[in-house]
Design a protein around this motif. Structure first.
Motif, short mmCIF file in Angstrom:
data_model
loop_
_atom_site.label_atom_id
_atom_site.label_comp_id
_atom_site.label_asym_id
_atom_site.label_seq_id
_atom_site.Cartn_x
_atom_site.Cartn_y
_atom_site.Cartn_z
N PHE A 79 59.89 8.54 48.75
CA PHE A 79 59.32 9.59 47.91
C PHE A 79 58.17 10.30 48.63
O PHE A 79 58.03 11.52 48.57
CB PHE A 79 58.83 8.97 46.59
CG PHE A 79 58.59 10.00 45.52
CD1 PHE A 79 59.64 10.54 44.82
CD2 PHE A 79 57.30 10.43 45.24
CE1 PHE A 79 59.43 11.50 43.84
CE2 PHE A 79 57.08 11.39 44.27
CZ PHE A 79 58.14 11.93 43.56
N SER A 80 57.33 9.51 49.34
CA SER A 80 56.19 10.11 50.06
C SER A 80 56.68 11.06 51.14
O SER A 80 56.15 12.17 51.28
CB SER A 80 55.34 9.03 50.72
OG SER A 80 54.99 8.06 49.78
N LEU A 83 57.93 14.22 49.65
CA LEU A 83 56.85 15.04 49.11
C LEU A 83 56.13 15.81 50.22
O LEU A 83 55.89 17.01 50.11
CB LEU A 83 55.85 14.15 48.34
CG LEU A 83 54.89 14.89 47.43
CD1 LEU A 83 55.64 15.56 46.29
CD2 LEU A 83 53.85 13.94 46.85
N ASN A 86 58.38 18.51 51.42
CA ASN A 86 58.84 19.54 50.48
C ASN A 86 57.77 20.35 49.77
O ASN A 86 58.04 21.45 49.32
CB ASN A 86 59.71 18.87 49.40
CG ASN A 86 61.18 19.19 49.59
OD1 ASN A 86 61.53 19.97 50.46
ND2 ASN A 86 62.03 18.59 48.79
N VAL A 87 56.55 19.81 49.67
CA VAL A 87 55.59 20.47 48.77
C VAL A 87 55.24 21.90 49.21
O VAL A 87 55.19 22.82 48.40
CB VAL A 87 54.33 19.58 48.54
CG1 VAL A 87 53.51 19.42 49.79
CG2 VAL A 87 53.48 20.15 47.43
N ALA A 125 65.24 17.39 50.15
CA ALA A 125 64.79 16.06 49.72
C ALA A 125 65.82 15.00 50.13
O ALA A 125 65.45 13.92 50.59
CB ALA A 125 64.58 16.04 48.21
N ASN A 164 61.33 14.15 42.94
CA ASN A 164 60.56 14.78 44.01
C ASN A 164 60.56 16.30 43.88
O ASN A 164 59.53 16.95 44.07
CB ASN A 164 61.15 14.38 45.37
CG ASN A 164 60.52 15.16 46.49
OD1 ASN A 164 61.02 16.19 46.90
ND2 ASN A 164 59.37 14.70 46.94
N LEU A 167 58.11 17.20 41.16
CA LEU A 167 56.71 17.08 41.56
C LEU A 167 56.34 18.14 42.61
O LEU A 167 55.26 18.74 42.55
CB LEU A 167 56.44 15.66 42.09
CG LEU A 167 54.98 15.33 42.33
CD1 LEU A 167 54.18 15.40 41.03
CD2 LEU A 167 54.80 13.94 42.93
N SER A 168 57.24 18.37 43.59
CA SER A 168 56.96 19.38 44.63
C SER A 168 56.79 20.76 44.00
O SER A 168 55.88 21.51 44.37
CB SER A 168 58.11 19.45 45.63
OG SER A 168 58.28 18.23 46.26
N LEU A 171 53.41 20.79 42.13
CA LEU A 171 52.29 20.85 43.07
C LEU A 171 52.24 22.20 43.78
O LEU A 171 51.17 22.79 43.96
CB LEU A 171 52.39 19.73 44.10
CG LEU A 171 51.98 18.33 43.61
CD1 LEU A 171 52.27 17.29 44.68
CD2 LEU A 171 50.51 18.28 43.24
N PHE A 196 46.23 17.11 52.53
CA PHE A 196 47.52 16.40 52.51
C PHE A 196 47.73 15.66 53.82
O PHE A 196 48.09 14.49 53.86
CB PHE A 196 48.66 17.41 52.31
CG PHE A 196 49.18 17.42 50.91
CD1 PHE A 196 50.30 16.68 50.57
CD2 PHE A 196 48.56 18.16 49.93
CE1 PHE A 196 50.78 16.68 49.28
CE2 PHE A 196 49.02 18.18 48.63
CZ PHE A 196 50.13 17.43 48.30
N TYR A 200 47.97 11.66 54.81
CA TYR A 200 49.14 11.17 55.55
C TYR A 200 48.71 10.46 56.84
O TYR A 200 49.16 9.36 57.15
CB TYR A 200 50.05 12.35 55.86
CG TYR A 200 51.24 11.99 56.71
CD1 TYR A 200 52.30 11.27 56.18
CD2 TYR A 200 51.30 12.38 58.05
CE1 TYR A 200 53.39 10.92 56.95
CE2 TYR A 200 52.39 12.04 58.83
CZ TYR A 200 53.43 11.32 58.29
OH TYR A 200 54.50 10.99 59.06
#
Lengths: 528, 237
Positions: A79-80, A83, A86-87, A125, A164, A167-168, A171, A196, A200
């Motif tokens: 998931f991380s 994200l 994709n965000v 994703a 995802n 959420l993306s 965000l 971000f 990371y």
């Protein structure tokens, strides 16, 4: 209508990725195969990194009877990665696409525009899920039942990508809103991106100690993740074959996706067409300092870099990496070189750090998207009284002005901390510098051969262009070449001889690329 | 000022401009009309040094575009139909960039920016990023950028599209002022009324070939330019 939009979206993605030219020639099969190979290579490289993690924790978790935790952890990692990947694409695709106005003016439901863009995010994703989910499955020492397999596939390739995308998109919407209200949109986008990235990088740097802790004490992670029911359901679903709760989770994910769609479709038009409410900057008349045309072109390229957060983050991030590496080396250098497991590597340590610096230099890729970024404003440089070579060399200079000082600074600190002397000291400065020059020339060469002006936002040109991928992989290959050459030729040649051979080869290639750019490169630019 | 001799430009097998010859003298406002895809933009881009061409010759103030492209470009300005400018710059930075490239002395540059930006009523917006500019504002900025180095020849592709009536009026005045000083203007337009009132000479192009050219009186006689244009289009169909 949705089908048409989906097809257009995929065609646009492929065209940007493979560098469809202005002449609208059909993509050659070789080009597409080459691109597919590059993509597979990227995924395999990333998958190798994750393999190491699962290889370490798999047996420890199995022995502790915490199989569910292993897969719950894999779900978090998947998931991380999705994200992070994709965000910003979500922000660019949903709210900054240059074709939003055109599509909104057509008899198309906004939710269809939204869905077509989200479909692209869903595809991405899924791609990001591969390098984590597959190693997690490969390195799990136990066996999965048929229901466990089904739970794995549903969890990692349906539930996680769906959540995802939601959420993306949310965000991306928040980042877009924050940037739209700010006076300096680029700066805000850049700051958020750096936050971000900082998070990371923090986790990346902590990965070794985290892995050791996880393998030694899985109970700690159990306490942390045990309270998150969906993760427990996924983990238990895969290991124990408890499919029902995974199906419930899938139904919940679909409901959340539908709800998010409803919310986004209500705000989509307003957000996508917002012009920003930042305070207007007052113009104060003053006499500007005159610059020569060449200096003006370089200044313009610097402004472009500063003004496009996507360009800065994807192209110049390596500069930050190199400088941070230099600082870390200065602070922790002595401790690094006296680590107990390294004595056998001691004679190779200095040349290895030269190779490492070359690798870091490859992460600075500024020229590879520079022609594509001209986009629709290509008429401007072409109508100005400046030579084509001046236009191209401003792009090369931008790369060199940022990359060379950073690499030289890092080399100087390496020389000080690791006490380089003689021929290796010369190579420490020469090889990474020539490597930076090579990447700059190669990037421009590639982008002149594969320019793409069909992007709907700059992020596409910067992130996904074929020239960027080719430059990165060729650069990495060349950085690894001295190691390979030494391994093969160590009986006959010293490390220094391999280094000088490599330097000679790189200089020769730089000279050839330079001559090509001066002659054929300028002609290609004129013909664009 | 601008001599186009036997210009031919092809895209693949298709000839976009076919053996076109025109002569635009100092002091002339020369209109270029034709239907969509007739070859107007291709001709203008070739004259601006943006597009390479296979055959023919383009001379700007006696200089050959192929042999001395930089000297030619230094003496002219080009405004495209869609002013895609550097959106990462502010208005004033963009104008200063153009000033630097065309080597306009800073104090002269400042005076001219002030004069034209005030005239076109965008002086207060010059500190804004171009991404915040409307189409019309970008068009006005492109006009200032064109006039900032006082070129001898100005090439414009559909310059009136996107401009408000007042700005259109001002542009016409600027065009006359430029030609009164000995400059020349070559522009394309679909607004035949404007061409009729504004131009000293006019050329009509169809499928890359010149079908009529000369002074406005020679081309249209006693009829309206619109009637003549439609008639010629039918004749050469």
């Amino acid at each position: 209508m949705l089908k048409v939009l989906l097809r257009t979206r995929m065609e646009a993605l492929l065209s940007v990725l493979t560098g469809a030219s202005r002449t609208k020639k059909a993509q050659s099969r070789g080009k597409l195969i080459g691109f597919a190979c590059l993509m597979i290579l990227s995924l395999v490289s990333l998958g190798t990194l994750f393999s190491r993690i699962f290889e370490v924790i798999g047996p420890a978790f199995r022995m502790a009877g915490l199989g569910w935790l292993y897969f719950a952890f894999a779900a978090v990692m998947t998931f991380s990665l999705m994200l992070i990947g994709n965000v910003f694409t979500a922000k660019a695709q949903l709210y900054e696409a240059k074709d939003n106005d055109l599509l909104l003016s057509m008899p198309i439901k906004p939710i269809h525009i939204l869905l077509s863009r989200l479909f692209l995010l869903l595809v991405l994703a899924l791609v990001f899920a591969l390098p984590v989910a597959i190693p997690a499955l490969m390195y799990w020492p136990g066996e999965l039942s048929a229901a466990g397999w089904a739970a794995f596939l549903i969890s990692f390739f349906l539930i996680l990508p769906l959540l995802n995308v939601v959420l993306s998109a949310l965000l991306g919407w928040l980042i877009h809103l924050a940037a739209a209200r700010a006076r300096n949109k680029s700066l805000i986008s850049l700051l958020i991106s750096l936050v971000f990235l900082g998070v990371y990088m923090y986790f990346s740097f902590q990965m070794n100690s985290m892995l050791t802790d996880l393998a030694a004490n899985p109970a700690g992670l159990e306490r942390a993740l045990g309270s998150a029911a969906p993760l427990v359901w996924i983990g238990e679903g895969v290991v124990n074959g408890e499919l029902l709760r995974v199906l419930l989770l899938l139904a919940a994910s679909l409901a959340i996706f539908a709800l998010a769609m409803l919310l986004l479709s209500r705000t989509f038009i307003q957000t996508a067409t917002a012009r920003g409410s930042g305070a207007k900057k007052r113009y104060v008349e003053r006499t500007a300092k005159a610059r020569s045309p060449r200096a003006a072109l370089l200044n313009m390229e610097l402004r472009r870099l500063w003004g496009l957060p996507a360009y800065m983050l994807n192209g110049a991030l390596g500069v930050f990496f190199v400088v941070i590496a230099a600082v870390v080396l200065l602070i922790k250098g002595k401790a690094l070189t006296s680590m107990p497991e390294w004595p056998m590597l001691a004679p190779m340590l200095q040349p290895l750090f030269v190779v490492l610096l070359c690798f870091m230099g490859v992460t600075i890729i500024l020229t590879a998207p520079s022609i594509s970024l001209e986009g629709r404003s290509l008429w401007l440089p072409k109508s100005m009284p400046v030579s084509t070579w001046d236009i191209l060399s401003a792009k090369l200079q931008l790369h060199l002005v940022l990359a060379v000082p950073a690499v030289l600074l890092c080399a100087a600190i390496m020389a000080f901390v690791l006490e380089y002397k003689g021929a290796v000291l010369f190579l420490l400065f020469a090889l990474p510098t020539v490597n930076v020059l090579f990447i700059a020339l190669l990037g421009l060469f590639e982008n002149l051969r594969h320019p793409n002006f069909n992007w709907i936002n700059e992020t596409q040109a910067v992130k996904s262009g074929m020239s960027v991928l080719v430059t990165m992989f060729v650069g990495m290959g060349f950085s690894a070449l001295p190691v390979l050459a030494y391994l093969l030729l160590s009986k006959y040649l010293s490390m220094e001889a391999v280094g000088f051979g490599m330097l000679g080869l790189m200089l020769l290639l730089c000279a050839l690329l330079f001559l090509w750019l001066r002659k054929k490169g300028t002609a290609l630019f004129d013909a664009l | 000022m601008l001599q186009i001799q036997h210009l031919t430009k092809s895209y693949g097998d298709k000839k976009a401009v076919d053996d076109l010859s025109l002569h635009i003298a100092p002091g002339e406002i020369y209109g270029f009309i034709g239907h969509n895809g007739a070859g107007k933009t291709t001709t203008l881009k070739a004259c601006a040094g943006i597009l390479p061409f296979e055959e023919g010759q383009i001379l700007i103030a006696g200089q050959d575009m192929k042999a001395r492209p930089l000297d030619c470009k230094q003496q002219m300005a080009y405004i495209p139909d869609n002013p895609d400018l550097y959106e990462f710059m502010s208005g004033i930075r963009f104008l200063n960039f153009i000033g630097d490239v065309f080597r306009v002395e800073p104090t002269v540059r400042r005076e001219r920016i002030h004069k034209y930006a005030q005239m076109l009523e965008i002086e207060g917006d010059l500190a804004q990023p171009l991404s915040a500019f409307s189409h019309g504002m970008k068009q006005k900025l492109a006009l200032i950028a064109a006039w900032i180095h006082e070129p001898k020849l100005i090439l414009m592709d559909e310059p009136f599209v996107g401009l408000d009536p007042k700005a259109s009026h001002l542009l016409k005045a600027l065009m006359h002022e430029h030609c009164d000083k000995g400059g020349a203007i070559f522009f394309s337009t679909h607004v035949l009324d404007v061409a009729e009132k504004l131009c000293d000479k006019v050329a009509i192009i169809k499928e890359g070939r010149l079908i009529a050219s000369g002074s406005m009186q020679e081309v249209k006689g006693n009829a309206s330019l619109e009637d003549v244009f439609l008639e010629l289009e039918d004749e050469h169909a």
